[in-house]
Design an enzyme around this catalytic site. Structure first.
Site, PDB file in Angstrom:
ATOM      1  CD  GLU A  45      -2.914   0.936   2.374  1.00  0.00           C
ATOM      2  OE1 GLU A  45      -2.827   0.037   3.241  1.00  0.00           O
ATOM      3  OE2 GLU A  45      -3.666   1.909   2.464  1.00  0.00           O
ATOM      4  NE  ARG A 271       3.318  -8.172  10.203  1.00  0.00           N
ATOM      5  CZ  ARG A 271       2.831  -7.313   9.319  1.00  0.00           C
ATOM      6  NH1 ARG A 271       1.795  -7.646   8.577  1.00  0.00           N
ATOM      7  NH2 ARG A 271       3.351  -6.123   9.182  1.00  0.00           N
ATOM      8  CE  LYS A 281       3.024  -0.048   5.289  1.00  0.00           C
ATOM      9  NZ  LYS A 281       2.383  -0.183   3.977  1.00  0.00           N
TER      10      LYS A 281
HETATM   11  P1  ATP Z   1       2.572  -2.563   8.040  1.00  0.00           P
HETATM   12  O1  ATP Z   1       1.865  -3.358   9.080  1.00  0.00           O
HETATM   13  O2  ATP Z   1       3.984  -2.273   8.350  1.00  0.00           O
HETATM   14  O3  ATP Z   1       1.801  -1.359   7.590  1.00  0.00           O
HETATM   15  P2  ATP Z   1       1.469  -3.863   5.827  1.00  0.00           P
HETATM   16  O4  ATP Z   1       1.314  -5.335   5.793  1.00  0.00           O
HETATM   17  O5  ATP Z   1       0.284  -3.043   6.075  1.00  0.00           O
HETATM   18  O6  ATP Z   1       2.648  -3.528   6.801  1.00  0.00           O
HETATM   19  P3  ATP Z   1       1.571  -3.462   3.050  1.00  0.00           P
HETATM   20  O7  ATP Z   1       2.137  -2.348   2.280  1.00  0.00           O
HETATM   21  O8  ATP Z   1       0.101  -3.613   3.079  1.00  0.00           O
HETATM   22  O9  ATP Z   1       2.132  -3.343   4.508  1.00  0.00           O
HETATM   23  O10 ATP Z   1       2.246  -4.841   2.683  1.00  0.00           O
HETATM   24  C1  ATP Z   1       2.787  -5.232   1.451  1.00  0.00           C
HETATM   25  C2  ATP Z   1       3.164  -6.688   1.534  1.00  0.00           C
HETATM   26  O11 ATP Z   1       4.242  -6.865   2.464  1.00  0.00           O
HETATM   27  C3  ATP Z   1       2.020  -7.522   2.051  1.00  0.00           C
HETATM   28  O12 ATP Z   1       1.881  -8.675   1.231  1.00  0.00           O
HETATM   29  C4  ATP Z   1       2.401  -7.882   3.453  1.00  0.00           C
HETATM   30  O13 ATP Z   1       1.862  -9.091   3.848  1.00  0.00           O
HETATM   31  C5  ATP Z   1       3.938  -7.894   3.363  1.00  0.00           C
HETATM   32  N1  ATP Z   1       4.533  -7.624   4.666  1.00  0.00           N
HETATM   33  C6  ATP Z   1       4.371  -6.528   5.438  1.00  0.00           C
HETATM   34  N2  ATP Z   1       5.020  -6.651   6.604  1.00  0.00           N
HETATM   35  C7  ATP Z   1       5.630  -7.868   6.588  1.00  0.00           C
HETATM   36  C8  ATP Z   1       6.447  -8.602   7.506  1.00  0.00           C
HETATM   37  N3  ATP Z   1       6.779  -8.099   8.704  1.00  0.00           N
HETATM   38  N4  ATP Z   1       6.895  -9.814   7.132  1.00  0.00           N
HETATM   39  C9  ATP Z   1       6.579 -10.327   5.939  1.00  0.00           C
HETATM   40  N5  ATP Z   1       5.807  -9.700   5.032  1.00  0.00           N
HETATM   41  C10 ATP Z   1       5.328  -8.488   5.340  1.00  0.00           C
HETATM   42 MG    MG Z   2      -1.407  -2.546   5.263  1.00  0.00          MG
END
Ligand code: ATP
Ligand code: MG
Length: 566
Positions: A45, A271, A281
């Site tokens: 995102e 994760r 984030k």
């Molecule tokens: P955050 O919680 O930091 O905002 P998010 O999952 O909302 O992370 P996105 O931009 O939606 O961030 O994620 C993009 C991709 O990265 C998704 O497929 C998500 O599952 C993966 N991702 C995010 N954080 C991790 C993590 N700690 N380990 C593995 N994959 C991750």
């Molecule tokens: Mg997200």
């Protein structure tokens, strides 16, 4: 590109070591699912910068595409215009390029808004979605909970024609934000909460960074994600465990499409969490907004930009994420393991240099006035091809404050009055006198040297118990050096209070004015060198006279392993 399906029997020695995600790909290929095609995507995102958790997902998705002759798209999951911005779109692409991955295509979920809307109308016509005038709070209450019945909305049986008319009016801006929503008509008593008539569209008068004012309704994650996968032809939709509960809804949404090919399948993995770091984030943004760090690219941040500034190379990050593999349950990886990958990388490559971080004057009283001895010093004992350099030695030197004690504690083998030590690659010196200021602080040490010990060895075979690094004062360059401690003191930030910021280390950075050998004035931005005895340091990307401590020299991971096995 359609590779030949992989026959797992053909290489049964390699198969057992595959992680479960790759194993699924192998099995799917063997079964002919997706016609042997492999297509993945990385779907960030655009609401922040990429962090180490994303790096893991990136190397997993792009790695699988690479290994199986498939493709991997970068898809911006841009369905929440409130928090998203075009600047993050650019930043994410830059970070991917730095990581060395090349998306086969770059797509945006917002490219599909028209298609998603059309499919939503189809759903309404099929009696599988309805426009609801219940407010968001009531919808959430009526959803119930596990073992608690859901309450059907009064709008659930609204005739399709009426819902269709209202949905079009929603799109045309007739209603206020939040006044109506479109909900899937699934099962208000389902055990899986996500199937209790989830919201598919909501009204938000927020301009979108790409579609601008074209839309006042936006699809939810669940309506957008699987359908986007289908539009792109994704085969393996890999995401993290928190989406496990969404999988039934993901499948339900795709079931409505009647696709002419196999439906994409969602697979979840754990994760990545690393001790002493946070991988969210939201929390990283708080660190930036509250000024605990200089920005998203502060060298203490586990963002791609922060790690880059810190001197964590992309290839070492990849080796690390490959090594830890993927798991089905959440766990936390020790930061020392990550650091050992970084250290191993630099140990093989980094040029060795001398830098004095807390400088103290050492003056050799029997040195020939004005004489400069140029020492030929090896750049990297691990790499003969790295050659040698000339390092100037004079009677006026800088040494570390820690390398001299007026009143040495027991087992202190470094310099103290009357003791002889080795100056690395140079001579033996013996301290004769310490000059102190009015407060009793040592400000200069006087010493004599033995000219017979050039190169650091005594012809009579006499030994010294320590070797110290040094820099010639007349030749020294100035540098600013940032030393780092853990950004969070607790292994798992927030363990005791629930608030990660409570465990923030207020002393995670200390900065000194260092004296460094002349060769360090010529380091390229971003280059990582070893400061002998001190650790690996990365020249800042913007100002190469500033260095960031990347990692120390000691392999703490090996020590942890030893402790665990004993
Ligand atoms: P955050 O919680 O930091 O905002 P998010 O999952 O909302 O992370 P996105 O931009 O939606 O961030 O994620 C993009 C991709 O990265 C998704 O497929 C998500 O599952 C993966 N991702 C995010 N954080 C991790 C993590 N700690 N380990 C593995 N994959 C991750
Ligand atoms: Mg997200």
């Amino acid at each position: 590109m359609s590779p030949e399906p992989v026959d797992p029997a053909a290489d049964d020695t390699a198969t057992p070591s595959l992680d479960f995600v790759r194993q699924k790909v192998v099995d799917d290929n063997a079964a002919g699912t997706f016609g042997g095609r492999v297509q993945t995507r990385f779907p960030p995102e655009p609401n922040g910068f990429l962090h180490l958790g994303h790096v893991k997902s990136i190397f997993l998705n792009f790695g699988i595409a690479e290994e199986f002759g498939g493709t991997c798209f970068l898809r911006f999951d841009d369905t929440n215009p409130e928090t998203e911005d075009i600047s993050f779109v650019a930043a994410i692409q830059e970070d991917l390029a730095w990581l060395g991955v090349q998306p086969d295509e770059v797509r945006f979920a917002s490219d599909y808004f028209d298609q998603l809307y059309t499919w939503a109308e189809d759903l309404i016509r099929a009696g599988k979605a309805y426009v609801d005038d219940t407010d968001a709070e009531t919808i959430s209450e009526q959803r119930g909970g596990f073992g608690q019945p859901g309450v059907e909305s009064g709008c659930r049986n609204r005739p399709a024609e009426e819902s269709l008319g209202l949905f079009r009016q929603m799109r045309d801006g007739v209603f206020a934000d939040g006044e109506l929503s479109l909900r899937a008509k699934i099962d208000m008593q389902a055990d899986n909460m996500w199937l209790r008539d989830p919201v598919l569209y909501r009204i938000r008068r927020v301009p979108h960074h790409r579609t601008e004012d074209a839309w006042v309704i936006y699809p939810t994650y669940d309506w957008a994600h699987g359908q986007s996968d289908a539009i792109e032809g994704v085969t393996h939709s890999i995401c993290t465990l928190e989406f496990s509960d969404h999988r039934a809804l993901y499948d339900w949404c795709l079931d409505q499409l009647d696709l002419p090919f196999d439906q994409p399948q969602q697979t979840e993995f754990a994760r990545l969490n690393v001790t002493h770091l946070v991988m969210s984030k939201r929390i990283l943004k708080t660190l930036v907004d509250q000024g605990h760090v200089d920005g998203w690219d502060d060298a203490r941040m586990p963002t791609v930009r922060g790690m880059r500034r810190r001197g964590f190379p992309a290839s070492a990050l990849r080796a690390f994420t490959d090594h830890i593999s993927v798991a089905k349950t959440n766990s936390t990886i020790e930061i020392e393991l990550l650091e050992s990958f970084i250290r191993t990388h630099h140990n093989a490559r980094a040029l060795r240099r001398m830098a004095v971080l807390d400088p103290l004057k050492l003056t050799i009283t029997n040195w020939p006035e004005g004489h400069v001895e140029w020492m030929d010093v090896v750049n990297n004992p691990e790499d003969p091809e790295a050659g040698t350099r000339s390092v100037p030695f004079t009677g006026e030197l800088w040494i570390e404050q820690d390398d001299f004690r007026l009143d040495p504690p027991p087992k202190y083998f470094r310099l103290t009055p009357g003791r002889e030590v080795r100056l690395r690659n140079a001579f033996f010196v013996t301290a004769t006198e310490a000059i102190t200021d009015d407060d009793g602080n040592v400000i200069e040490v006087l010493a004599t040297y033995d000219p017979e010990t050039l190169g650091g060895n005594a012809p009579d075979g006499r030994k010294v118990k320590s070797t110290m690094h040094w820099v010639s004062r007349p030749h020294a360059a100035d540098a600013t050096v940032h030393r780092y401690e853990r950004l969070f003191t607790a292994a798992v930030p927030g363990t005791s209070t629930g608030e990660p910021l409570d465990d923030l280390n207020p002393e995670s950075r200390s900065t000194t004015a260092a004296k460094v050998e002349p060769a360090l004035a010529e380091v390229a931005p971003g280059e990582v060198v070893q400061f002998e005895r001190l650790g690996y340091f990365a020249a800042d990307l913007d100002d190469p006279a500033t260095f960031h401590r990347t990692v120390g020299l000691r392999d703490e991971w090996a020590n942890i392993q030893k402790r665990k096995s004993s």
